[in-house]
Write an enzyme that holds these catalytic residues in place. Structure first.
Site, PDB file in Angstrom:
ATOM      1  N   THR A  14       0.870  -1.320  -0.014  1.00  0.00           N
ATOM      2  CA  THR A  14       0.183  -0.002   0.128  1.00  0.00           C
ATOM      3  C   THR A  14       1.150   1.145  -0.428  1.00  0.00           C
ATOM      4  OG1 THR A  14      -1.865  -1.372   1.206  1.00  0.00           O
ATOM      5  CG2 THR A  14      -1.951   0.928   1.353  1.00  0.00           C
ATOM      6  N   SER A  58       2.969  -7.948  -0.009  1.00  0.00           N
ATOM      7  CA  SER A  58       3.749  -8.913   1.154  1.00  0.00           C
ATOM      8  C   SER A  58       3.135  -9.506   0.997  1.00  0.00           C
ATOM      9  CB  SER A  58       3.832  -7.462   2.197  1.00  0.00           C
ATOM     10  OG  SER A  58       2.547  -8.331   2.950  1.00  0.00           O
ATOM     11  N   THR A  91       1.960  -4.490   4.503  1.00  0.00           N
ATOM     12  CA  THR A  91       1.374  -4.442   5.874  1.00  0.00           C
ATOM     13  C   THR A  91       1.460  -5.844   6.176  1.00  0.00           C
ATOM     14  OG1 THR A  91      -0.821  -3.643   5.518  1.00  0.00           O
ATOM     15  CG2 THR A  91       0.941  -2.054   6.490  1.00  0.00           C
ATOM     16  N   ASP A  92       1.214  -6.579   5.109  1.00  0.00           N
ATOM     17  CA  ASP A  92       0.403  -7.738   5.594  1.00  0.00           C
ATOM     18  C   ASP A  92       1.662  -8.798   5.605  1.00  0.00           C
ATOM     19  OD1 ASP A  92      -1.826  -6.960   4.344  1.00  0.00           O
ATOM     20  OD2 ASP A  92      -2.205  -8.979   3.318  1.00  0.00           O
TER      21      ASP A  92
HETATM   22  N1  ASP Z   1      -2.768  -4.143   2.805  1.00  0.00           N
HETATM   23  C1  ASP Z   1      -1.131  -4.925   1.842  1.00  0.00           C
HETATM   24  C2  ASP Z   1      -0.421  -3.566   2.926  1.00  0.00           C
HETATM   25  O1  ASP Z   1      -0.596  -2.597   3.237  1.00  0.00           O
HETATM   26  C3  ASP Z   1      -1.084  -5.315   0.911  1.00  0.00           C
HETATM   27  C4  ASP Z   1       0.926  -5.870   0.950  1.00  0.00           C
HETATM   28  O2  ASP Z   1       0.557  -6.260   1.846  1.00  0.00           O
HETATM   29  O3  ASP Z   1       0.893  -5.653  -0.019  1.00  0.00           O
HETATM   30  O4  ASP Z   1      -0.124  -2.994   2.109  1.00  0.00           O
END
Ligand code: ASP
Length: 330
Positions: A14, A58, A91-92
């Site tokens: 993100t 991720s 974040t994932d």
């Molecule tokens: N929801 C995730 C983020 O916050 C997407 C990811 O992990 O690539 O980055």
């Protein structure tokens, strides 16, 4: 004025994403230069060298990509003129990549992971501010000897405990065991916690076959039997409470242990240690029985982090006995 020098490595997620107006889908699109351009006063904080890495979301990070990032961070940190490394990440799974770096980057300089929850097409994207904060942490002299950290939402977490707790809220990250170790606000960088012991591992690979099995009420041994027959290198089991599993899977756990396969137990509880409390001296599946059967308790590690540690231990050539000892003191 001579400014400290920092390397910023970018991946996907993100923090580097925009919404495609045609499809409505959010995808990684920003280059490192785009991201850095969104931090206008960066020139007053540090001299930044950008290094684009694999721009994947991720959930598509692999342990090998994580290890490559850790090795790249280590190489940059061994340069005398580099004060710290910042890595942008989705974040994932950032807690896994950060934990592998925490376990493997043998440097007293910081590796600062940074992520965001609102993409660059949303109002109030948090990425640019988080990136600025991460660079401030990377150049702060008090960030030495803390290993890998995650900076999000004005908060500094040790990679040891941090975990994602909310699907979409910007304050998603928490460190259940002891809380964050610091904060980075308009006033400055401030530390109030420690990141604990950091035994360095030196894996040459992280390609072990290590599944995570989540237990459930009424479970039998068939899933574990499948994995035993498909030659796993190790297994992480996520049990309940202080470390208990349905008694019906105990025979399969014992069979895995007898084959010399490390079996690591974690819990679905968010906080608290594991403890060998319950047992019948038989097959209750309580923690006491599990330890008797040769299972290692991964106290205060989530299942995903216990798996990262186990991959690193296997990749560094540790024996099953040494792995058991490592988890008993980790
Ligand atoms: N929801 C995730 C983020 O916050 C997407 C990811 O992990 O690539 O980055």
């Amino acid at each position: 004025m001579s400014l400290p020098r920092v390397v910023v490595m970018t991946t996907g997620g993100t923090i580097a994403s925009i919404k495609d107006p045609q499809t409505g889908a959010v995808r990684t699109a920003a280059t490192p230069e785009d991201l850095l351009a969104l931090v206008p006063d960066i020139d007053e904080i540090a001299r930044v060298e950008a290094r684009p890495k694999e721009a994947v979301n991720s959930w598509n990070m692999t342990p090998l990509m994580m290890l490559n990032l850790a090795h790249a961070a280590h190489r940059e940190l061994s340069r005398a003129d580099i004060q710290g490394v910042v890595i942008t990440h989705g974040t994932d799974t950032v807690e896994e990549t950060a934990y592998l770096a925490h376990l493997t980057v043998d440097s007293d300089k910081p590796v600062v992971f940074v992520a965001a929850m609102r993409n660059l097409s949303e109002s109030g994207p948090d990425g640019p501010r988080n990136l600025r904060d991460a660079i401030r942490v990377a150049v702060d002299g008090r960030s030495m000897d803390l290993g890998a950290m995650l900076v999000v939402n004005e908060t500094i977490h040790s990679a040891r405990y941090v975990t994602k707790t909310h699907t979409v809220n910007p304050s998603t990250f928490a460190s259940p065991h002891g809380g964050p170790i610091g904060e980075v606000t308009a006033i400055g960088v401030d530390y109030f916690g420690e990141s604990g012991e950091r035994p360095i591992l030196t894996p040459t690979n992280v390609d072990g076959n290590v599944p995570i099995i989540k237990t459930f009420t009424g479970m039998d041994g068939s899933i574990l039997r499948y994995f035993r027959e498909s030659s796993v290198d190790g297994i992480v089991i996520e049990g309940s409470g202080a470390g208990n599993v349905p008694g019906d899977i105990l025979p399969e756990i014992s069979a895995l242990v007898e084959l010399g396969i490390p079996v690591i137990l974690t819990t679905r509880c968010i906080g608290g240690p594991l403890a060998p409390i319950y047992g019948t001296g038989g097959a209750s599946g309580g923690g006491h029985d599990l330890v008797e059967a040769g299972v290692s308790l991964a106290s205060r590690l989530t299942a995903q982090k216990a798996r990262i540690a186990l991959l690193a231990l296997l990749g560094a050539g540790h024996s099953t006995e040494a792995i058991r000892t490592w988890f008993s003191v980790a």
